[in-house]
Design a protein around this motif. Structure first.
Motif, PDB file in Angstrom:
ATOM      1  N   GLY A 130      -7.793 -10.460  -9.325  1.00 26.05           N
ATOM      2  CA  GLY A 130      -9.233 -10.601  -8.720  1.00 26.05           C
ATOM      3  C   GLY A 130      -9.719 -12.367  -8.523  1.00 26.05           C
ATOM      4  O   GLY A 130     -10.716 -12.433  -7.737  1.00 26.05           O
TER       5      GLY A 130
ATOM      6  N   HIS B  76      -8.234  -9.606   0.569  1.00 25.03           N
ATOM      7  CA  HIS B  76      -9.543  -8.890  -0.110  1.00 25.03           C
ATOM      8  C   HIS B  76      -9.933  -7.575   0.670  1.00 25.03           C
ATOM      9  O   HIS B  76     -10.340  -6.589  -0.226  1.00 25.03           O
ATOM     10  N   ALA B  77      -9.565  -7.195   1.829  1.00 28.95           N
ATOM     11  CA  ALA B  77      -9.696  -5.888   2.490  1.00 28.95           C
ATOM     12  C   ALA B  77      -8.740  -4.944   1.758  1.00 28.95           C
ATOM     13  O   ALA B  77      -9.323  -3.788   1.348  1.00 28.95           O
ATOM     14  N   TYR B  78      -7.727  -5.084   1.438  1.00 24.72           N
ATOM     15  CA  TYR B  78      -6.694  -4.186   0.870  1.00 24.72           C
ATOM     16  C   TYR B  78      -7.020  -3.994  -0.510  1.00 24.72           C
ATOM     17  O   TYR B  78      -6.973  -2.887  -1.022  1.00 24.72           O
ATOM     18  N   ALA B  79      -7.670  -5.016  -1.217  1.00 24.55           N
ATOM     19  CA  ALA B  79      -7.865  -4.920  -2.607  1.00 24.55           C
ATOM     20  C   ALA B  79      -9.190  -3.929  -2.602  1.00 24.55           C
ATOM     21  O   ALA B  79      -9.217  -2.966  -3.630  1.00 24.55           O
ATOM     22  N   THR B  80     -10.022  -4.109  -1.759  1.00 27.17           N
ATOM     23  CA  THR B  80     -11.258  -3.227  -1.614  1.00 27.17           C
ATOM     24  C   THR B  80     -10.849  -1.744  -1.373  1.00 27.17           C
ATOM     25  O   THR B  80     -11.336  -0.959  -1.937  1.00 27.17           O
ATOM     26  N   CYS B  81     -10.212  -1.647  -0.272  1.00 28.36           N
ATOM     27  CA  CYS B  81     -10.013  -0.101   0.131  1.00 28.36           C
ATOM     28  C   CYS B  81      -8.859   0.507  -0.634  1.00 28.36           C
ATOM     29  O   CYS B  81      -8.763   1.679  -0.613  1.00 28.36           O
ATOM     30  N   TYR B  82      -7.949  -0.226  -1.058  1.00 30.31           N
ATOM     31  CA  TYR B  82      -6.695   0.509  -1.797  1.00 30.31           C
ATOM     32  C   TYR B  82      -6.354   0.120  -3.207  1.00 30.31           C
ATOM     33  O   TYR B  82      -5.462   0.505  -3.666  1.00 30.31           O
ATOM     34  N   ASP B  83      -7.434  -0.210  -3.909  1.00 26.79           N
ATOM     35  CA  ASP B  83      -7.163  -0.591  -5.276  1.00 26.79           C
ATOM     36  C   ASP B  83      -6.333  -1.320  -5.618  1.00 26.79           C
ATOM     37  O   ASP B  83      -5.548  -1.356  -6.499  1.00 26.79           O
TER      38      ASP B  83
ATOM     39  N   ARG C 256       0.919  -1.200  -0.115  1.00 27.28           N
ATOM     40  CA  ARG C 256       0.034   0.104   0.083  1.00 27.28           C
ATOM     41  C   ARG C 256       0.971   1.295   0.023  1.00 27.28           C
ATOM     42  O   ARG C 256       0.682   2.134  -0.853  1.00 27.28           O
TER      43      ARG C 256
ATOM     44  N   LYS D 251      -4.955  -4.936  -6.930  1.00 28.03           N
ATOM     45  CA  LYS D 251      -5.717  -6.074  -7.629  1.00 28.03           C
ATOM     46  C   LYS D 251      -4.884  -7.214  -7.239  1.00 28.03           C
ATOM     47  O   LYS D 251      -3.664  -7.312  -6.968  1.00 28.03           O
ATOM     48  N   GLN D 252      -5.655  -8.370  -6.873  1.00 29.78           N
ATOM     49  CA  GLN D 252      -5.087  -9.534  -6.232  1.00 29.78           C
ATOM     50  C   GLN D 252      -5.280 -10.923  -7.057  1.00 29.78           C
ATOM     51  O   GLN D 252      -6.429 -10.848  -7.649  1.00 29.78           O
TER      52      GLN D 252
END
Length: 306
Positions: free
Chosen positions: A228, A153-160, A103, A162-163
């Motif tokens: 994703g 998943h939380a970091y993907a949602t909050c900080y854009d 991040r 892609k995982q």
């Protein structure tokens, strides 16, 4: 198109070493981080930073021009986490620290190494990626992987960010001198010792190291298409631990009685992966079956005398 630079955590481990080798062979820039130097590959060691990712100072040694992070670093033995649950807490903290680094420096592509353990025991059918469950957490190690997936998943949602999440299953082969089942059984058989199997019917999906590492390379190369997603990486075929023990003895021509004891706390009894998603989206096709894989693993262990 410029090739990416990939940070691989746990780069001195079994999967990490082979993955770094494959990436280097493709001309892809690699930075490895591990608590231990890489004793198997001089080329990988040249690219490895020796440091503990639980310590903030380690992150100051990592270059900032990273395009991908592949997070493999973990305490990976299920039963060890039953004996010492702090190993699972370390796994959670490792994942959090690496995600925070991701991040802070603005890396947008993250691959997380999870495990078949997140499914728990669900019977004998092949298991697809949508079957993971919190209630399947039968060991602290499992909980650390479920938690890791949730953090990703939380970091993907909050900080854009892609995982891709990859769920490995019993990866074995060269670069492994640990107490995992295959290298342990090979060492014991070579030493003329008897083998002990915990669980008469325990059946897992064993994945040869080259197939596992190649799958991660495919994820990196096709990331824009598969970002994703979550993938099982295995063979789609189950083999009992008792069969593995017998095959190792047969290959080495050393027969000893095999003791079968009840299953140990926290260990699954049955897992076979549904790998159709990886086949369809990644073109993944495991090439090394259990017989050839065990022969290669045994040859490697005899060669390095581990």
């Amino acid at each position: 198109m410029q090739k990416p630079k990939v940070l691989v955590t746990g780069s001195s481990g079994t999967i990490g070493t082979r993955l770094c080798e494959l990436l280097i062979s493709k001309g892809i820039g690699v930075v490895g981080v591990d608590r231990k130097p890489n004793k198997w590959s001089p080329a990988v060691q040249q690219s490895t930073i020796v440091g503990d990712l639980l310590i903030s100072e380690t992150f100051t040694m990592i270059p900032r021009d990273i395009d991908f992070i592949v997070h493999l670093a973990a305490n990976a033995r299920v039963y060890d986490s039953v004996v010492d649950p702090t190993l699972a807490i370390e796994n959670i903290n490792l994942t959090y620290n690496v995600l925070e680094f991701c991040r802070k420096i603005g890396v947008k592509r993250f691959i997380f190494a999870s495990s078949r353990e997140v499914y728990g025991d669900q019977g004998t059918e092949a298991i697809s990626e949508d079957k993971a469950t919190l209630c399947g957490s039968e060991s602290p190690y499992t909980a650390s992987k479920v938690s890791g997936e949730a953090l990703v998943h939380a970091y993907a949602t909050c900080y854009d960010i892609k995982q891709v999440i990859v769920r490995f299953s019993n990866v074995y082969g060269r670069y492994d001198d640990s107490n995992r089942l295959v290298p342990l059984f090979v060492r014991k058989t070579l030493a003329g010792e008897e083998l002990t199997v915990f669980g008469a019917d325990k059946t897992y999906d064993f994945t040869y190291i080259d197939d596992a590492a190649s799958a991660v390379v495919s994820m990196i190369e096709s990331f824009e298409k598969v970002g994703g997603e979550t993938f099982n990486v295995a063979t789609g075929t189950g083999v009992s631990l008792l069969t593995v023990a017998n095959k190792i003895q047969d290959i080495l021509g050393m027969q000893k009685p095999i003791t079968v004891k009840p299953n140990r706390t926290g260990e699954l009894m049955h897992y076979v992966a549904d790998i159709s998603k990886a086949r369809n989206l990644l073109g993944y096709k495991p090439t090394i079956g259990i017989d050839e894989g065990l022969r290669r693993a045994i040859d490697w262990q005899k060669e390095v005398k581990c």
